[in-house]
Design a protein around this motif. Structure first.
Motif, PDB file in Angstrom:
ATOM      1  N   SER A 246       0.788  -1.156  -0.031  1.00 47.44           N
ATOM      2  CA  SER A 246       0.050   0.146  -0.065  1.00 47.44           C
ATOM      3  C   SER A 246       0.783   1.418  -0.012  1.00 47.44           C
ATOM      4  O   SER A 246       0.589   2.269  -0.476  1.00 47.44           O
ATOM      5  CB  SER A 246      -0.900   0.082   1.222  1.00 47.44           C
ATOM      6  OG  SER A 246      -0.381  -0.282   2.389  1.00 47.44           O
ATOM      7  N   GLU A 247       2.051   1.201   0.503  1.00 42.64           N
ATOM      8  CA  GLU A 247       2.733   2.479   0.557  1.00 42.64           C
ATOM      9  C   GLU A 247       3.373   2.930  -0.862  1.00 42.64           C
ATOM     10  O   GLU A 247       3.589   3.959  -1.165  1.00 42.64           O
ATOM     11  CB  GLU A 247       4.210   2.195   1.285  1.00 42.64           C
ATOM     12  CG  GLU A 247       3.761   2.214   2.972  1.00 42.64           C
ATOM     13  CD  GLU A 247       5.032   2.180   3.837  1.00 42.64           C
ATOM     14  OE1 GLU A 247       6.066   2.089   3.270  1.00 42.64           O
ATOM     15  OE2 GLU A 247       4.968   1.998   4.992  1.00 42.64           O
ATOM     16  N   THR A 248       3.436   1.863  -1.738  1.00 41.58           N
ATOM     17  CA  THR A 248       4.031   2.094  -3.096  1.00 41.58           C
ATOM     18  C   THR A 248       2.995   2.033  -4.144  1.00 41.58           C
ATOM     19  O   THR A 248       3.331   2.266  -5.328  1.00 41.58           O
ATOM     20  CB  THR A 248       5.171   1.313  -3.385  1.00 41.58           C
ATOM     21  OG1 THR A 248       4.839   0.018  -3.596  1.00 41.58           O
ATOM     22  CG2 THR A 248       6.442   1.369  -2.374  1.00 41.58           C
ATOM     23  N   GLY A 249       1.700   1.554  -3.672  1.00 38.55           N
ATOM     24  CA  GLY A 249       0.639   1.422  -4.800  1.00 38.55           C
ATOM     25  C   GLY A 249       0.824   0.273  -5.707  1.00 38.55           C
ATOM     26  O   GLY A 249       0.546   0.611  -6.710  1.00 38.55           O
ATOM     27  N   ARG A 250       1.455  -0.810  -5.156  1.00 39.78           N
ATOM     28  CA  ARG A 250       1.862  -1.868  -6.158  1.00 39.78           C
ATOM     29  C   ARG A 250       0.912  -3.025  -5.863  1.00 39.78           C
ATOM     30  O   ARG A 250       0.828  -3.487  -4.725  1.00 39.78           O
ATOM     31  CB  ARG A 250       3.178  -2.175  -6.147  1.00 39.78           C
ATOM     32  CG  ARG A 250       4.202  -1.292  -6.891  1.00 39.78           C
ATOM     33  CD  ARG A 250       5.526  -1.624  -6.532  1.00 39.78           C
ATOM     34  NE  ARG A 250       6.039  -1.732  -4.868  1.00 39.78           N
ATOM     35  CZ  ARG A 250       7.079  -2.541  -4.652  1.00 39.78           C
ATOM     36  NH1 ARG A 250       7.984  -2.888  -5.668  1.00 39.78           N
ATOM     37  NH2 ARG A 250       7.453  -2.690  -3.516  1.00 39.78           N
ATOM     38  N   LEU A 251       0.266  -3.699  -6.860  1.00 43.08           N
ATOM     39  CA  LEU A 251       0.001  -4.974  -6.738  1.00 43.08           C
ATOM     40  C   LEU A 251       0.502  -6.236  -7.249  1.00 43.08           C
ATOM     41  O   LEU A 251       1.390  -5.964  -8.248  1.00 43.08           O
ATOM     42  CB  LEU A 251      -1.496  -5.010  -7.336  1.00 43.08           C
ATOM     43  CG  LEU A 251      -2.785  -4.102  -7.019  1.00 43.08           C
ATOM     44  CD1 LEU A 251      -3.864  -4.393  -7.803  1.00 43.08           C
ATOM     45  CD2 LEU A 251      -3.003  -4.707  -5.522  1.00 43.08           C
ATOM     46  N   PHE A 252       0.822  -7.012  -6.518  1.00 39.71           N
ATOM     47  CA  PHE A 252       1.437  -8.247  -7.116  1.00 39.71           C
ATOM     48  C   PHE A 252       0.521  -9.441  -7.438  1.00 39.71           C
ATOM     49  O   PHE A 252      -0.304  -9.946  -6.605  1.00 39.71           O
ATOM     50  CB  PHE A 252       2.458  -8.778  -5.889  1.00 39.71           C
ATOM     51  CG  PHE A 252       3.582  -7.723  -5.576  1.00 39.71           C
ATOM     52  CD1 PHE A 252       4.504  -7.604  -6.248  1.00 39.71           C
ATOM     53  CD2 PHE A 252       3.119  -7.265  -4.315  1.00 39.71           C
ATOM     54  CE1 PHE A 252       5.161  -6.401  -5.917  1.00 39.71           C
ATOM     55  CE2 PHE A 252       3.899  -6.126  -3.811  1.00 39.71           C
ATOM     56  CZ  PHE A 252       4.979  -5.824  -4.606  1.00 39.71           C
ATOM     57  N   VAL A 253       0.522  -9.993  -8.663  1.00 40.22           N
ATOM     58  CA  VAL A 253      -0.582 -10.810  -9.120  1.00 40.22           C
ATOM     59  C   VAL A 253       0.144 -12.055  -9.770  1.00 40.22           C
ATOM     60  O   VAL A 253       1.069 -11.989 -10.711  1.00 40.22           O
ATOM     61  CB  VAL A 253      -1.340 -10.291 -10.050  1.00 40.22           C
ATOM     62  CG1 VAL A 253      -2.491 -11.305 -10.577  1.00 40.22           C
ATOM     63  CG2 VAL A 253      -1.937  -8.870  -9.577  1.00 40.22           C
ATOM     64  N   THR A 254      -0.176 -13.315  -9.478  1.00 39.84           N
ATOM     65  CA  THR A 254       0.351 -14.459  -9.841  1.00 39.84           C
ATOM     66  C   THR A 254      -0.221 -15.340 -11.152  1.00 39.84           C
ATOM     67  O   THR A 254      -1.656 -15.077 -11.151  1.00 39.84           O
ATOM     68  CB  THR A 254       0.748 -15.367  -8.710  1.00 39.84           C
ATOM     69  OG1 THR A 254      -0.570 -15.971  -8.269  1.00 39.84           O
ATOM     70  CG2 THR A 254       1.494 -14.921  -7.312  1.00 39.84           C
ATOM     71  N   ASP A 255       0.581 -15.991 -11.739  1.00 36.60           N
ATOM     72  CA  ASP A 255       0.079 -16.803 -12.765  1.00 36.60           C
ATOM     73  C   ASP A 255       0.793 -17.938 -12.762  1.00 36.60           C
ATOM     74  O   ASP A 255       2.129 -18.062 -12.993  1.00 36.60           O
ATOM     75  CB  ASP A 255       0.161 -16.217 -14.199  1.00 36.60           C
ATOM     76  CG  ASP A 255      -0.675 -17.113 -15.276  1.00 36.60           C
ATOM     77  OD1 ASP A 255      -0.359 -18.251 -15.386  1.00 36.60           O
ATOM     78  OD2 ASP A 255      -1.332 -16.606 -16.085  1.00 36.60           O
ATOM     79  N   ASN A 256       0.366 -19.137 -12.349  1.00 40.35           N
ATOM     80  CA  ASN A 256       0.834 -20.570 -12.349  1.00 40.35           C
ATOM     81  C   ASN A 256       0.667 -21.346 -13.413  1.00 40.35           C
ATOM     82  O   ASN A 256       0.940 -22.471 -13.517  1.00 40.35           O
ATOM     83  CB  ASN A 256       0.411 -20.851 -10.855  1.00 40.35           C
ATOM     84  CG  ASN A 256       1.380 -22.447 -10.765  1.00 40.35           C
ATOM     85  OD1 ASN A 256       2.639 -21.872 -10.744  1.00 40.35           O
ATOM     86  ND2 ASN A 256       0.747 -23.459 -10.598  1.00 40.35           N
ATOM     87  N   SER A 257      -0.224 -20.795 -14.350  1.00 43.24           N
ATOM     88  CA  SER A 257      -0.767 -21.768 -15.477  1.00 43.24           C
ATOM     89  C   SER A 257      -0.449 -21.591 -16.960  1.00 43.24           C
ATOM     90  O   SER A 257       0.100 -22.486 -17.673  1.00 43.24           O
ATOM     91  CB  SER A 257      -2.551 -21.525 -15.337  1.00 43.24           C
ATOM     92  OG  SER A 257      -3.112 -22.537 -16.267  1.00 43.24           O
ATOM     93  N   LYS A 258      -0.513 -20.167 -17.419  1.00 43.25           N
ATOM     94  CA  LYS A 258      -0.247 -20.062 -18.516  1.00 43.25           C
ATOM     95  C   LYS A 258       0.853 -19.192 -18.745  1.00 43.25           C
ATOM     96  O   LYS A 258       1.903 -19.683 -19.591  1.00 43.25           O
ATOM     97  CB  LYS A 258      -1.851 -19.240 -19.301  1.00 43.25           C
ATOM     98  CG  LYS A 258      -3.012 -20.408 -19.317  1.00 43.25           C
ATOM     99  CD  LYS A 258      -4.086 -19.613 -20.020  1.00 43.25           C
ATOM    100  CE  LYS A 258      -5.234 -20.504 -19.966  1.00 43.25           C
ATOM    101  NZ  LYS A 258      -6.423 -19.917 -20.577  1.00 43.25           N
TER     102      LYS A 258
END
Length: 362
Positions: A246-258
């Protein structure tokens, strides 16, 4: 319960899914046996082989109970269990035996209720943590073209409402009253297979990941989708789990399939700030106390710790065969991991799934 339909296989492949039904409960401590006793892999890593079909976890606000959802076996096994463990020793403190299989999990702010999803039966249950009894249950009425329930995968609790993602095509998010388990609204047109859910205090928005490679931004005041991001464009992607700095306004989103990657997105615009080419990742957690990011790499059998500024790998833990879900303690000094066994062709496994406790400050 056997897994014979493509829908059930799909839900198992997506790593989280569930079942629902009526429950018989047992709050009695389970006996410890040598094969399920916690063992120390190192000075700071404890591992306990617990049961088949382990998925998500929840920690009591007081930090004195670790709840673990279990679907148990998938071949000739009916129902599941919610285990209550000592977070320090991983010893069993109690268990609730349910007649449906348990997958996703969250806990109320007061710690009095654990909520679980039953993906294979398309429902959710509320379990009273004081006595281990199931106090309420809802089965969603939606069915796909084969007459099967929409899979209730991830569950998120915010401001008295439960948001439950449906694995369906087209998918939706159910909005459920956390007290009564009555459906209050449905967020429709959510793409194919709602997988990850995340609430941001910074933006006051709900973020939804799906199997179309989209991130949806939802306004909880009217349950409308305000933005649809497709960070990888036309490249195939099945986005899964979400964490936020939240401090840097970043989202981390994973993809384990494609796409087999972890995306770093701007929380306001969805712009790709960086793509982490670490291989496919499944669960993701951000630790503001230590300024670290944790990822499970299911196929590689590893859990990674990344420096949140440089995004460089700081540490790797070998936890074969298949590390799955992550949970972080409130003080940010303990990381819990469920580790799954690989499925055989008949949906059995060759051993018990495990719970691992990692002391980050040692």
């Amino acid at each position: 319960m056997t897994m014979k339909t493509p829908a059930l296989v799909l839900l198992a492949t997506l790593v989280l899914a569930g079942c629902s039904a009526q429950y018989t409960t047992s709050a009695q401590p389970a006996a410890e046996t040598p094969k399920t006793a916690a063992v120390s892999l190192s000075a700071k890593v404890q591992k306990r082989d617990l049961a088949s079909g382990l998925y998500e976890m929840a920690l009591s606000p007081q930090g004195d109970a670790l709840y673990v959802s279990s679907a148990e076996g998938f071949k000739d096994v009916q129902g599941g269990v919610v285990y209550k463990l000592d977070p320090a020793t991983l010893k069993t403190l109690g268990s609730t035996h349910t007649d449906l299989k348990n997958f996703g999990m969250t806990i109320s702010p007061d710690g009095k209720t654990v909520y679980v999803t039953h993906s294979l039966d398309g429902g959710i249950s509320a379990i009273d943590t004081r006595n281990g009894k199931v106090r309420a249950r809802t089965l969603f009425p939606e069915r796909n073209e084969k007459g099967l329930p929409y899979g209730a995968r991830e569950i998120l609790l915010h401001n008295g409402a439960l948001y439950v993602g449906a694995v369906a095509d087209p998918a939706l998010v159910w909005v459920v009253d956390a007290r009564t388990l009555q459906v209050k609204a449905r967020i429709k047109n959510a793409g194919k297979w709602v997988t990850g859910l995340h609430w941001s205090e910074q933006t006051q928005r709900l973020y939804v990941a799906n199997g179309d490679g989209e991130m949806l931004v939802v306004n909880p005041r009217n349950n409308r989708i305000e933005q649809r991001w497709k960070p990888l464009g036309d490249k195939p992607a099945l986005l899964l789990n979400i964490a936020e700095d939240s401090e840097t306004g970043r989202l981390f989103v994973t993809d384990n399939s494609k796409a087999k990657t972890t995306l770093v997105l701007d929380i306001h615009s969805g712009k790709v700030l960086k793509q982490l080419d670490l291989g496919g990742s499944l669960a993701v957690k951000f630790n503001p106390k230590r300024h670290e990011i944790y990822l499970t790499q299911r196929e590689a059998g590893k859990v990674l710790s990344l420096d949140a500024t440089s995004l460089a790998v700081k540490q790797r833990w070998d936890l074969p065969p298949n590390p799955n879900s992550l949970l972080l303690s409130a003080d940010g000094q303990t990381l819990f991991v469920t580790v799954k066994q690989a499925f055989n062709k008949d949906h059995t496994t060759n051993g018990l799934d495990s719970v691992v406790r990692i002391a980050l400050n040692q």
